[in-house]
Design a protein around this motif. Structure first.
Motif, PDB file in Angstrom:
ATOM      1  N   ASP A   1       0.840  -1.198   0.000  1.00 35.82           N
ATOM      2  CA  ASP A   1       0.000   0.000   0.000  1.00 35.82           C
ATOM      3  C   ASP A   1       0.879   1.254   0.000  1.00 35.82           C
ATOM      4  O   ASP A   1       2.104   1.155  -0.075  1.00 35.82           O
ATOM      5  CB  ASP A   1      -0.950  -0.008   1.203  1.00 35.82           C
ATOM      6  CG  ASP A   1      -0.185  -0.150   2.498  1.00 35.82           C
ATOM      7  OD1 ASP A   1       1.049   0.111   2.496  1.00 35.82           O
ATOM      8  OD2 ASP A   1      -0.787  -0.532   3.518  1.00 35.82           O
ATOM      9  N   SER A   2       0.250   2.403   0.124  1.00 32.85           N
ATOM     10  CA  SER A   2       1.036   3.617  -0.069  1.00 32.85           C
ATOM     11  C   SER A   2       2.073   3.834   1.032  1.00 32.85           C
ATOM     12  O   SER A   2       3.155   4.360   0.765  1.00 32.85           O
ATOM     13  CB  SER A   2       0.114   4.824  -0.206  1.00 32.85           C
ATOM     14  OG  SER A   2      -0.682   4.945   0.933  1.00 32.85           O
ATOM     15  N   SER A   3       1.773   3.411   2.260  1.00 34.99           N
ATOM     16  CA  SER A   3       2.797   3.632   3.285  1.00 34.99           C
ATOM     17  C   SER A   3       3.978   2.683   3.074  1.00 34.99           C
ATOM     18  O   SER A   3       5.134   3.041   3.279  1.00 34.99           O
ATOM     19  CB  SER A   3       2.195   3.482   4.691  1.00 34.99           C
ATOM     20  OG  SER A   3       2.144   2.128   5.071  1.00 34.99           O
ATOM     21  N   ARG A   4       3.653   1.463   2.641  1.00 33.29           N
ATOM     22  CA  ARG A   4       4.747   0.541   2.314  1.00 33.29           C
ATOM     23  C   ARG A   4       5.572   1.093   1.143  1.00 33.29           C
ATOM     24  O   ARG A   4       6.791   0.980   1.116  1.00 33.29           O
ATOM     25  CB  ARG A   4       4.187  -0.826   1.934  1.00 33.29           C
ATOM     26  CG  ARG A   4       3.759  -1.659   3.134  1.00 33.29           C
ATOM     27  CD  ARG A   4       3.043  -2.921   2.675  1.00 33.29           C
ATOM     28  NE  ARG A   4       2.437  -3.626   3.783  1.00 33.29           N
ATOM     29  CZ  ARG A   4       2.973  -4.741   4.339  1.00 33.29           C
ATOM     30  NH1 ARG A   4       4.099  -5.226   3.867  1.00 33.29           N
ATOM     31  NH2 ARG A   4       2.374  -5.329   5.338  1.00 33.29           N
ATOM     32  N   LYS A   5       4.880   1.662   0.186  1.00 32.93           N
ATOM     33  CA  LYS A   5       5.577   2.223  -0.975  1.00 32.93           C
ATOM     34  C   LYS A   5       6.565   3.295  -0.528  1.00 32.93           C
ATOM     35  O   LYS A   5       7.690   3.372  -1.024  1.00 32.93           O
ATOM     36  CB  LYS A   5       4.577   2.833  -1.965  1.00 32.93           C
ATOM     37  CG  LYS A   5       3.961   1.799  -2.885  1.00 32.93           C
ATOM     38  CD  LYS A   5       2.964   2.438  -3.832  1.00 32.93           C
ATOM     39  CE  LYS A   5       2.129   1.353  -4.500  1.00 32.93           C
ATOM     40  NZ  LYS A   5       0.918   1.919  -5.127  1.00 32.93           N
ATOM     41  N   LYS A   6       6.106   4.133   0.423  1.00 31.24           N
ATOM     42  CA  LYS A   6       6.985   5.194   0.925  1.00 31.24           C
ATOM     43  C   LYS A   6       8.238   4.601   1.550  1.00 31.24           C
ATOM     44  O   LYS A   6       9.351   5.062   1.332  1.00 31.24           O
ATOM     45  CB  LYS A   6       6.244   6.041   1.963  1.00 31.24           C
ATOM     46  CG  LYS A   6       5.623   7.285   1.359  1.00 31.24           C
ATOM     47  CD  LYS A   6       5.019   8.141   2.451  1.00 31.24           C
ATOM     48  CE  LYS A   6       3.806   8.882   1.910  1.00 31.24           C
ATOM     49  NZ  LYS A   6       2.860   9.268   2.958  1.00 31.24           N
ATOM     50  N   ARG A   7       8.015   3.544   2.343  1.00 31.61           N
ATOM     51  CA  ARG A   7       9.135   2.904   3.014  1.00 31.61           C
ATOM     52  C   ARG A   7      10.124   2.311   1.994  1.00 31.61           C
ATOM     53  O   ARG A   7      11.340   2.495   2.083  1.00 31.61           O
ATOM     54  CB  ARG A   7       8.619   1.798   3.947  1.00 31.61           C
ATOM     55  CG  ARG A   7       9.666   1.283   4.928  1.00 31.61           C
ATOM     56  CD  ARG A   7       9.367  -0.137   5.380  1.00 31.61           C
ATOM     57  NE  ARG A   7       9.712  -1.110   4.355  1.00 31.61           N
ATOM     58  CZ  ARG A   7       8.873  -1.980   3.836  1.00 31.61           C
ATOM     59  NH1 ARG A   7       7.600  -1.998   4.194  1.00 31.61           N
ATOM     60  NH2 ARG A   7       9.285  -2.821   2.925  1.00 31.61           N
ATOM     61  N   ILE A   8       9.559   1.621   1.017  1.00 32.61           N
ATOM     62  CA  ILE A   8      10.409   0.976   0.000  1.00 32.61           C
ATOM     63  C   ILE A   8      11.207   2.027  -0.766  1.00 32.61           C
ATOM     64  O   ILE A   8      12.415   1.865  -1.002  1.00 32.61           O
ATOM     65  CB  ILE A   8       9.545   0.145  -0.972  1.00 32.61           C
ATOM     66  CG1 ILE A   8       8.927  -1.038  -0.222  1.00 32.61           C
ATOM     67  CG2 ILE A   8      10.379  -0.354  -2.149  1.00 32.61           C
ATOM     68  CD1 ILE A   8       7.807  -1.733  -0.971  1.00 32.61           C
ATOM     69  N   ALA A   9      10.529   3.117  -1.116  1.00 33.91           N
ATOM     70  CA  ALA A   9      11.217   4.181  -1.856  1.00 33.91           C
ATOM     71  C   ALA A   9      12.367   4.746  -1.034  1.00 33.91           C
ATOM     72  O   ALA A   9      13.483   4.929  -1.541  1.00 33.91           O
ATOM     73  CB  ALA A   9      10.229   5.290  -2.216  1.00 33.91           C
ATOM     74  N   ALA A  10      12.091   4.966   0.260  1.00 37.56           N
ATOM     75  CA  ALA A  10      13.146   5.511   1.119  1.00 37.56           C
ATOM     76  C   ALA A  10      14.294   4.521   1.233  1.00 37.56           C
ATOM     77  O   ALA A  10      15.474   4.891   1.179  1.00 37.56           O
ATOM     78  CB  ALA A  10      12.579   5.842   2.495  1.00 37.56           C
ATOM     79  N   GLY A  11      13.936   3.241   1.376  1.00 35.85           N
ATOM     80  CA  GLY A  11      14.961   2.203   1.561  1.00 35.85           C
ATOM     81  C   GLY A  11      15.845   2.032   0.344  1.00 35.85           C
ATOM     82  O   GLY A  11      17.027   1.698   0.453  1.00 35.85           O
ATOM     83  N   SER A  12      15.271   2.256  -0.831  1.00 34.34           N
ATOM     84  CA  SER A  12      16.061   2.010  -2.040  1.00 34.34           C
ATOM     85  C   SER A  12      16.615   3.293  -2.638  1.00 34.34           C
ATOM     86  O   SER A  12      17.234   3.276  -3.698  1.00 34.34           O
ATOM     87  CB  SER A  12      15.178   1.296  -3.078  1.00 34.34           C
ATOM     88  OG  SER A  12      14.018   2.070  -3.329  1.00 34.34           O
ATOM     89  N   GLY A  13      16.352   4.395  -1.939  1.00 33.72           N
ATOM     90  CA  GLY A  13      16.869   5.665  -2.444  1.00 33.72           C
ATOM     91  C   GLY A  13      16.169   6.100  -3.723  1.00 33.72           C
ATOM     92  O   GLY A  13      16.763   6.743  -4.582  1.00 33.72           O
ATOM     93  N   THR A  14      14.901   5.724  -3.871  1.00 32.41           N
ATOM     94  CA  THR A  14      14.158   6.135  -5.064  1.00 32.41           C
ATOM     95  C   THR A  14      12.915   6.920  -4.641  1.00 32.41           C
ATOM     96  O   THR A  14      12.764   7.253  -3.473  1.00 32.41           O
ATOM     97  CB  THR A  14      13.712   4.906  -5.891  1.00 32.41           C
ATOM     98  OG1 THR A  14      12.926   4.061  -5.053  1.00 32.41           O
ATOM     99  CG2 THR A  14      14.906   4.138  -6.404  1.00 32.41           C
ATOM    100  N   LYS A  15      12.038   7.173  -5.614  1.00 36.10           N
ATOM    101  CA  LYS A  15      10.811   7.882  -5.295  1.00 36.10           C
ATOM    102  C   LYS A  15       9.628   6.918  -5.383  1.00 36.10           C
ATOM    103  O   LYS A  15       9.727   5.873  -6.026  1.00 36.10           O
ATOM    104  CB  LYS A  15      10.607   9.023  -6.300  1.00 36.10           C
ATOM    105  CG  LYS A  15      11.636  10.113  -6.170  1.00 36.10           C
ATOM    106  CD  LYS A  15      11.202  11.321  -6.994  1.00 36.10           C
ATOM    107  CE  LYS A  15      12.309  12.351  -7.051  1.00 36.10           C
ATOM    108  NZ  LYS A  15      12.868  12.480  -8.402  1.00 36.10           N
ATOM    109  N   VAL A  16       8.519   7.333  -4.779  1.00 34.69           N
ATOM    110  CA  VAL A  16       7.323   6.492  -4.826  1.00 34.69           C
ATOM    111  C   VAL A  16       6.899   6.223  -6.279  1.00 34.69           C
ATOM    112  O   VAL A  16       6.476   5.127  -6.631  1.00 34.69           O
ATOM    113  CB  VAL A  16       6.175   7.157  -4.028  1.00 34.69           C
ATOM    114  CG1 VAL A  16       4.870   6.383  -4.211  1.00 34.69           C
ATOM    115  CG2 VAL A  16       6.525   7.213  -2.553  1.00 34.69           C
ATOM    116  N   GLN A  17       7.094   7.227  -7.117  1.00 35.72           N
ATOM    117  CA  GLN A  17       6.739   7.041  -8.530  1.00 35.72           C
ATOM    118  C   GLN A  17       7.528   5.886  -9.147  1.00 35.72           C
ATOM    119  O   GLN A  17       7.022   5.145  -9.979  1.00 35.72           O
ATOM    120  CB  GLN A  17       7.028   8.311  -9.358  1.00 35.72           C
ATOM    121  CG  GLN A  17       6.133   9.468  -9.040  1.00 35.72           C
ATOM    122  CD  GLN A  17       6.801  10.421  -8.067  1.00 35.72           C
ATOM    123  OE1 GLN A  17       7.043  10.034  -6.924  1.00 35.72           O
ATOM    124  NE2 GLN A  17       7.067  11.643  -8.494  1.00 35.72           N
TER     125      GLN A  17
END
Lengths: 443, 311
Positions: free
Chosen positions: A394-410
């Motif tokens: 979901d969107s909060s997981r997406k935020k976490r993943i983006a932060a973890g991989s140094g990328t953006k939610v997009q």
């Protein structure tokens, strides 16, 4: 004026002439006019083109158009098969069965790639044929040529023989004489490159030939060579009676018509193709593929073979099973991406596909290899659970993943979308419905 | 023999080959007619002139033949040299302003003779009393640095080099600095040969250009594509792609002392408007010569000389 695919050109000319039955003279001639231009644009020598066209015309006259083909395709088919025949229909190998030490002499113009090709060949024969090669630096003229061969020799673990201050003839002779004693069963002589009209060089090469009695004399020819290829080939053939040809720089986008000219003039087979600057960039030459390339039809066979080599069959089966069970996860997706990566730079692959090779827009399209590592980073930033069940992201997981991989939610969104599409595509290919996989047509 | 005479020597081969062919075409007659056009087309193509230039020549010829269906040798040669000459001289009009240090970058596909041309150029400039710095930015090919080193010694030029495998931009950076610090007149940058289809290597080349531009104002002042005279139609594709990476200011046509005709430069000049600046006509240090369009064309088709040269 980009190279349009020959087949496209022919199609447009012949669109009006859709009738089946025998090919008419008019149809043949208008088609052959285009074939002629295509061959000339591919740098096939004009004399070679002329005799070739005459031969094709003879064969095409009165030939039945097969039910499944249009007249244009029929002509192309004849042209293609004649081309293959002219180039030698099967891949030709080196003569390595003789008594050791086997001597291979490399000759050619300056800049054609003799030194690099010598090293590539040594590397190949060492690995594929279990030979113990020795490289011999006979180019005493060009500054640092010896050093170049020595550096390459070190890279592939093959000794380089050179005698400072000695003549090329003496160096070659002493190398061949001393090879067996130093445990070497194959000697590759890298000779000086100079113009074929350089009498001094030709005599030097003749003397080296007499002194070393080579099993193979290979002429190294740059695939980008134009009309002059015939003169070069003729000169080397007449003076040295070469045994074969190596075509270099085939990883570029030259159509390589020189291959046909050289073959026609010398009658000797092209044995290897040089592709790329790395020392494993050499492969057995396939005349049929070259025929397609010269005609501007791309090199679809190489693409297919490369794909087959790189894809792990077991892996593919597993994925198919998973797809059936609806279990294709992001982990599998990553594996798939890595398989594609194994096939080599994507740009190279694209350029070998007919249609794409001549499409300028697509040619400029850059396949971003960095994107791949970004995808990896995103997937590795997910929990194993998320990788198996991407729908839980979901969107909060997406935020976490983006932060973890140094990328953006997009980026994460884009990846998930790509994954879904791949899943669909794979299903269409291998899974449930088992649709007929359509390879792009060669004609 | 003056400089121009020596170019003539290199070009003789081109001239002989093409003009001999023209002689065959006429075969004793003093005119050609419509039936000969196919053969003429093939001959022109054989000089690697390229389809578009050849078509231009043929259509001009056809319109001249409309009256009586014939064209004599003078007309034919007039058309050929007119069209080729126009293409070559149109592109050579731009004058290059000399800076200090004047930065020249040599680029091209593998094996065309970049290192040798860089060496010859340094040699000739040094002989003119100029202070030259050579940059060994071909850090890829084995022993390319050593090869340039030999040339630097011959020329009495200073060489800036790093280890093999190092970043060519770093070499360019240091070389630009050195050229400024030593108050050099010229900086000649030898780059690694690369196929124009390798996008990563083309990016690397752009970076070299940018780095130099960051050190020396408006540099590189000249970017010269080195083309081997034996190159066929792919030469045009090469020029196109290199021109996209770094706008080219000129061409060095090498190995013109062989039997190859180098006609591809006409196609390049025609499409991209890039002039031929130098020709390489031999292996010794003096064998890099300024290119003269007018002479190139005259050399191709001078009737009297031709017949003598052929027999």
């Amino acid at each position: 004026m980009a190279f349009e695919g020959l087949s496209e050109k022919l199609q447009s000319i012949m669109q009006k002439l859709k009738g089946h039955g025998k090919l008419s003279e008019k149809e043949i001639d208008s088609a052959l006019k285009e074939v002629r231009i295509a061959l000339l644009e591919a740098d096939v020598n004009f004399k070679v083109v002329k005799s070739f066209i005459e031969k094709v015309r003879e064969r095409a006259l009165g030939s039945e158009v097969m039910q499944s083909l249009t007249p244009a395709q029929q002509v192309i088919k004849i042209v293609h098969s004649e081309l293959i025949e002219l180039m030698g229909s099967t891949a030709s190998r080196l003569e390595l069965g003789q008594e050791p030490p086997i001597v291979i002499m490399m000759v050619g113009l300056q800049g054609s790639g003799k030194t690099t090709t010598s090293a590539k060949l040594a590397n190949l024969l060492k690995k594929a044929n279990n030979k113990r090669p020795m490289l011999v630096a006979c180019d005493t003229r060009r500054p640092a040529a010896v050093k170049q061969l020595e550096t390459l020799g070190t890279q592939i673990g093959v000794p380089v023989h050179h005698v400072e201050g000695a003549s090329p003839e003496q160096i070659a002779k002493s190398a061949v004489e001393g090879a067996l004693k130093s445990g070497r069963d194959l000697v590759i002589l890298d000779t000086a490159g100079r113009l074929h009209i350089d009498e001094e060089l030709m005599q030097e090469l003749e003397r080296i030939k007499i002194l070393t009695d080579p099993d193979e004399i290979l002429l190294v020819v740059d695939a980008m060579t134009g009309q002059d290829a015939v003169n070069v080939a003729k000169a080397f053939q007449e003076r040295l009676d070469i045994t074969g040809v190596i075509l270099t720089k085939l990883d570029g986008d030259a159509r390589g018509g020189a291959a046909l000219s050289v073959r026609a003039v010398t009658g000797k087979p092209i044995k290897f193709a040089g592709t790329g600057e790395k020392l494993d960039g050499i492969e057995v030459f396939h005349p049929d593929r070259m025929a397609s390339r010269i005609l501007g039809m791309g090199d679809i066979l190489t693409v297919i073979e490369k794909a087959q080599e790189s894809f792990d069959v077991e892996q593919a089966k597993k994925i198919e099973a998973k797809l059936r069970k609806q279990e294709f996860s992001l982990e599998d997706f990553l594996v798939q991406l890595k398989e594609i990566k194994k096939m080599g730079p994507l740009g190279d692959m694209l350029s070998m596909i007919p249609g794409l090779s001549s499409n300028r827009k697509l040619k400029d399209l850059k396949v971003d290899e960095k994107q791949m590592s970004r995808v990896e980073a995103i997937i590795y930033s997910m929990t194993p659970g998320e990788r198996r069940r991407p729908d839980t992201i979901d969107s909060s997981r997406k935020k976490r993943i983006a932060a973890g991989s140094g990328t953006k939610v997009q980026d994460v969104n884009a990846l998930l979308k790509q994954y879904e599409e791949t899943k669909k595509l794979l299903k269409a290919f291998g899974g449930g419905k088992r649709q007929k996989m359509r390879m792009p047509g060669i004609f | 023999m003056g400089i121009l005479g020596l170019i003539g020597k290199g070009l003789t081969k081109t001239k002989e080959a093409l003009s001999k062919k023209l002689g065959e075409l006429f075969g004793g007659r003093d005119y050609i007619c419509a039936e000969d056009l196919d053969e003429l087309e093939a001959m022109l193509l054989q000089a690697d002139l390229g389809q578009s230039t050849v078509e231009k020549i043929l259509s001009e010829l056809k319109s001249r033949m409309e009256a009586d269906g014939k064209a004599d040798r003078k007309v034919l040669e007039g058309i050929i040299s007119g069209i080729i000459g126009e293409i070559l001289s149109a592109s050579s009009k731009t004058e290059i302003q000399i800076h200090k240090p004047h930065v020249i970058v040599l680029l091209g596909v593998n094996g065309t003779g970049k290192t040798t041309s860089a060496g010859k150029m340094a040699y000739s400039l040094s002989r003119q009393g100029k202070k030259v710095v050579l940059a060994a930015a071909d850090t890829f090919r084995a022993a390319a640095i050593e090869q340039l080193e030999v040339w630097a010694e011959r020329a009495g030029a200073e060489l800036v080099k790093h280890k093999q495998g190092s970043d060519p931009s770093a070499v360019a950076f240091d070389a630009a600095k050195a050229a400024i610090n030593r108050d050099a007149d010229y900086l000649i940058v030898d780059t690694a040969g690369r196929l124009h289809t390798k996008s990563n290597l083309m990016e690397e080349l752009k970076k070299v250009g940018k780095v130099i531009g960051g050190q020396v104002e408006s540099a590189p002042h000249e970017t010269l594509l080195v083309i081997d005279a034996t190159t066929g139609q792919n030469g045009l594709v090469q020029a196109r792609e290199f021109n996209k990476a770094i706008p080219l200011t000129g061409i060095i046509l090498t190995k013109l002392d062989g039997t190859a005709k180098g006609g591809i430069v006409v196609a390049v000049s025609e499409e991209l408007g890039i002039p031929v600046k130098y020709v390489g006509v031999g292996e010794s240090a003096e064998d890099l010569r300024p290119f003269d369009a007018k002479e190139f064309v005259e050399g191709l088709f001078k009737v009297g000389e031709v017949d003598n040269a052929v027999s």
